[in-house]
Design a protein around this motif. Structure first.
Motif, mmCIF file in Angstrom:
data_model
loop_
_atom_site.group_PDB
_atom_site.id
_atom_site.type_symbol
_atom_site.label_atom_id
_atom_site.label_comp_id
_atom_site.label_asym_id
_atom_site.label_seq_id
_atom_site.Cartn_x
_atom_site.Cartn_y
_atom_site.Cartn_z
ATOM 1 N N VAL A 35 -34.301 -52.158 24.037
ATOM 2 C CA VAL A 35 -34.246 -53.485 23.711
ATOM 3 C C VAL A 35 -34.843 -54.240 24.931
ATOM 4 O O VAL A 35 -35.892 -55.733 24.157
ATOM 5 C CB VAL A 35 -32.845 -53.855 24.182
ATOM 6 N N ALA A 36 -35.422 -53.818 25.980
ATOM 7 C CA ALA A 36 -35.874 -54.842 26.972
ATOM 8 C C ALA A 36 -38.133 -55.119 26.399
ATOM 9 O O ALA A 36 -38.769 -56.015 26.242
ATOM 10 C CB ALA A 36 -36.032 -54.592 28.172
ATOM 11 N N SER A 37 -38.318 -54.056 26.224
ATOM 12 C CA SER A 37 -39.299 -54.105 25.178
ATOM 13 C C SER A 37 -39.609 -54.138 23.690
ATOM 14 O O SER A 37 -40.847 -54.672 23.945
ATOM 15 C CB SER A 37 -40.202 -52.472 25.476
ATOM 16 N N SER A 38 -38.520 -54.714 23.224
ATOM 17 C CA SER A 38 -38.278 -55.874 21.474
ATOM 18 C C SER A 38 -38.492 -56.801 22.173
ATOM 19 O O SER A 38 -38.899 -57.706 21.223
ATOM 20 C CB SER A 38 -37.723 -54.742 21.124
ATOM 21 N N TRP A 39 -38.432 -57.470 23.385
ATOM 22 C CA TRP A 39 -38.610 -59.045 23.948
ATOM 23 C C TRP A 39 -39.691 -59.031 24.175
ATOM 24 O O TRP A 39 -39.822 -59.206 25.540
ATOM 25 C CB TRP A 39 -37.471 -59.087 24.552
ATOM 26 N N GLN A 40 -40.330 -60.405 22.959
ATOM 27 C CA GLN A 40 -41.837 -60.149 23.692
ATOM 28 C C GLN A 40 -42.635 -61.148 23.154
ATOM 29 O O GLN A 40 -40.812 -62.175 22.114
ATOM 30 C CB GLN A 40 -43.273 -58.708 23.360
ATOM 31 N N ASN A 41 -42.956 -61.675 24.117
ATOM 32 C CA ASN A 41 -44.248 -62.925 22.958
ATOM 33 C C ASN A 41 -42.690 -64.269 23.683
ATOM 34 O O ASN A 41 -41.901 -64.806 22.514
ATOM 35 C CB ASN A 41 -43.849 -62.981 21.387
ATOM 36 N N MET A 42 -41.809 -64.155 24.886
ATOM 37 C CA MET A 42 -41.187 -65.194 25.053
ATOM 38 C C MET A 42 -41.819 -65.795 26.024
ATOM 39 O O MET A 42 -42.668 -65.963 26.867
ATOM 40 C CB MET A 42 -40.056 -64.517 25.835
ATOM 41 N N GLN A 43 -40.866 -67.029 26.951
ATOM 42 C CA GLN A 43 -41.311 -68.201 27.570
ATOM 43 C C GLN A 43 -40.978 -67.316 28.338
ATOM 44 O O GLN A 43 -39.855 -66.429 28.695
ATOM 45 C CB GLN A 43 -40.068 -69.074 28.049
ATOM 46 N N PRO A 44 -41.820 -67.813 30.038
ATOM 47 C CA PRO A 44 -41.359 -67.330 31.154
ATOM 48 C C PRO A 44 -40.204 -67.189 31.816
ATOM 49 O O PRO A 44 -39.883 -67.733 31.502
ATOM 50 C CB PRO A 44 -42.427 -67.249 31.973
ATOM 51 N N GLY A 45 -40.140 -65.664 32.399
ATOM 52 C CA GLY A 45 -38.321 -65.494 32.515
ATOM 53 C C GLY A 45 -37.322 -65.192 32.039
ATOM 54 O O GLY A 45 -36.128 -65.006 32.395
ATOM 55 N N TRP A 46 -37.926 -64.440 30.744
ATOM 56 C CA TRP A 46 -36.867 -64.327 29.825
ATOM 57 C C TRP A 46 -35.741 -63.247 30.310
ATOM 58 O O TRP A 46 -34.976 -63.116 29.899
ATOM 59 C CB TRP A 46 -37.272 -63.872 28.505
ATOM 60 N N GLU A 47 -36.982 -62.339 31.137
ATOM 61 C CA GLU A 47 -35.816 -60.994 31.298
ATOM 62 C C GLU A 47 -34.424 -61.187 32.402
ATOM 63 O O GLU A 47 -33.302 -60.930 31.700
ATOM 64 C CB GLU A 47 -36.386 -60.114 32.755
ATOM 65 N N LYS A 48 -34.367 -62.339 33.283
ATOM 66 C CA LYS A 48 -33.372 -62.494 33.864
ATOM 67 C C LYS A 48 -32.319 -62.608 32.745
ATOM 68 O O LYS A 48 -30.879 -62.358 33.429
ATOM 69 C CB LYS A 48 -33.288 -63.561 34.252
ATOM 70 N N ARG A 49 -32.591 -62.849 31.155
ATOM 71 C CA ARG A 49 -31.271 -63.348 30.616
ATOM 72 C C ARG A 49 -30.400 -61.585 30.180
ATOM 73 O O ARG A 49 -29.720 -61.403 29.301
ATOM 74 C CB ARG A 49 -31.675 -64.039 29.353
ATOM 75 N N LEU A 50 -31.194 -60.593 31.011
ATOM 76 C CA LEU A 50 -30.351 -59.062 30.010
ATOM 77 C C LEU A 50 -29.792 -58.818 31.466
ATOM 78 O O LEU A 50 -28.279 -57.686 31.321
ATOM 79 C CB LEU A 50 -31.535 -58.378 30.248
ATOM 80 N N VAL A 51 -29.602 -59.750 31.824
ATOM 81 C CA VAL A 51 -28.912 -58.959 33.465
ATOM 82 C C VAL A 51 -27.684 -60.052 33.035
ATOM 83 O O VAL A 51 -27.688 -61.546 33.700
ATOM 84 C CB VAL A 51 -29.610 -59.467 35.335
ATOM 85 N N GLN A 52 -26.650 -59.609 33.378
ATOM 86 C CA GLN A 52 -25.889 -60.285 33.542
ATOM 87 C C GLN A 52 -24.365 -60.588 34.535
ATOM 88 O O GLN A 52 -24.657 -60.205 35.709
ATOM 89 C CB GLN A 52 -24.211 -59.573 32.426
#
Ligand code: HEC
Length: 206
Positions: A35-52
């Motif tokens: 899931v994490a590696s499929s989220w590319q080309n995103m605005q910076p900081g998007w990773e935070k959204r994967l943590v509830q």
């Protein structure tokens, strides 16, 4: 065993072995990694959204139908979170800018990575706001005539700002995004949306 059944069970074994090798053995990513590696080309900081956060954990576990006690806990927890107001001090901004923000679904999608374009609110995806807009969702209540029906007392203006900023402070496990808290919209943009809802000249109140 008849030859036909033999063939079938041989197929089943191959299938099982096949599945086994897909199920996370060495060299294959875990579901979270995929899931994490499929989220590319995103605005910076998007990773935070994967943590509830705690709110999302409680709401996910309850499938958005929390017990009364949990709902109170979630609302209390969110009401205690800081709300940032616009530097200008005024909570009623420009309804014309507000309308553009309400219409815009830009932001937080794959490919929405233009640093010069701010995310919008996509409010029409869930709310009817103006009479002239024909395309709107109905997941949220209709907001047409919002200011006309409620007046523009300080309490209503503040409630409207705070609701857009952090919907979960008022309705635990709401479907409405926490626009301010999660940094989707900036305080000035939220004030413009309050303008759209409250200003007597806004198309919302015609
Ligand atoms: C994904 C759906 C969704 C989106 C997008 C959404 N909302 Fe909502 N909204 C809701 C729902 C559902 C409610 C009903 C109360 C609740 O569950 O929070 C609501 C309630 C509200 C209320 C309170 C209405 C009342 O009667 O007190 C306001 C104001 C509001 N939304 C404004 C907005 C604005 C402005 C936007 C865009 C920035 C927006 N909403 C985007 C789903 C949404």
């Amino acid at each position: 065993m008849k030859p036909k059944n033999l063939l079938l069970s041989a197929g089943a074994v191959t299938l099982l072995v096949g599945c086994g090798s897909l199920g996370g053995s060495a060299g294959f990513p875990s579901a979270e990694q995929a899931v994490a590696s499929s989220w590319q080309n995103m605005q910076p900081g998007w990773e935070k959204r994967l943590v509830q956060d705690d709110t999302q954990k409680i709401c996910s576990a309850a499938r958005d139908k929390p017990s009364k006690a949990d709902a109170e806990r979630v609302e209390k927890m969110n009401a205690a979170m800081k709300v940032v107001y616009p530097a200008s001090g005024t909570l009623i901004g420009d309804w014309k800018r507000g309308e553009a923000i309400a219409q815009s679904g830009y932001g937080l999608r794959v490919g929405d990575n233009n640093p010069n374009q701010k995310p919008g609110g996509n409010c029409y995806a869930c709310h009817q706001m103006t009479k002239q807009e024909l395309s709107y969702g109905t997941l949220g209540p209709g907001l047409n005539q919002y200011g006309k029906l409620r007046g523009n007392s300080e309490a209503i203006v503040k409630y409207t700002y705070d609701k857009i900023y952090n919907s979960h402070a008022f309705s635990a496990c709401s479907n409405m995004p926490r626009f301010g808290l999660n940094g989707i919209l900036q305080p000035e943009q939220i004030a413009d949306l309050v303008g759209l809802l409250m200003d007597p000249k806004s198309p919302v109140n015609q």
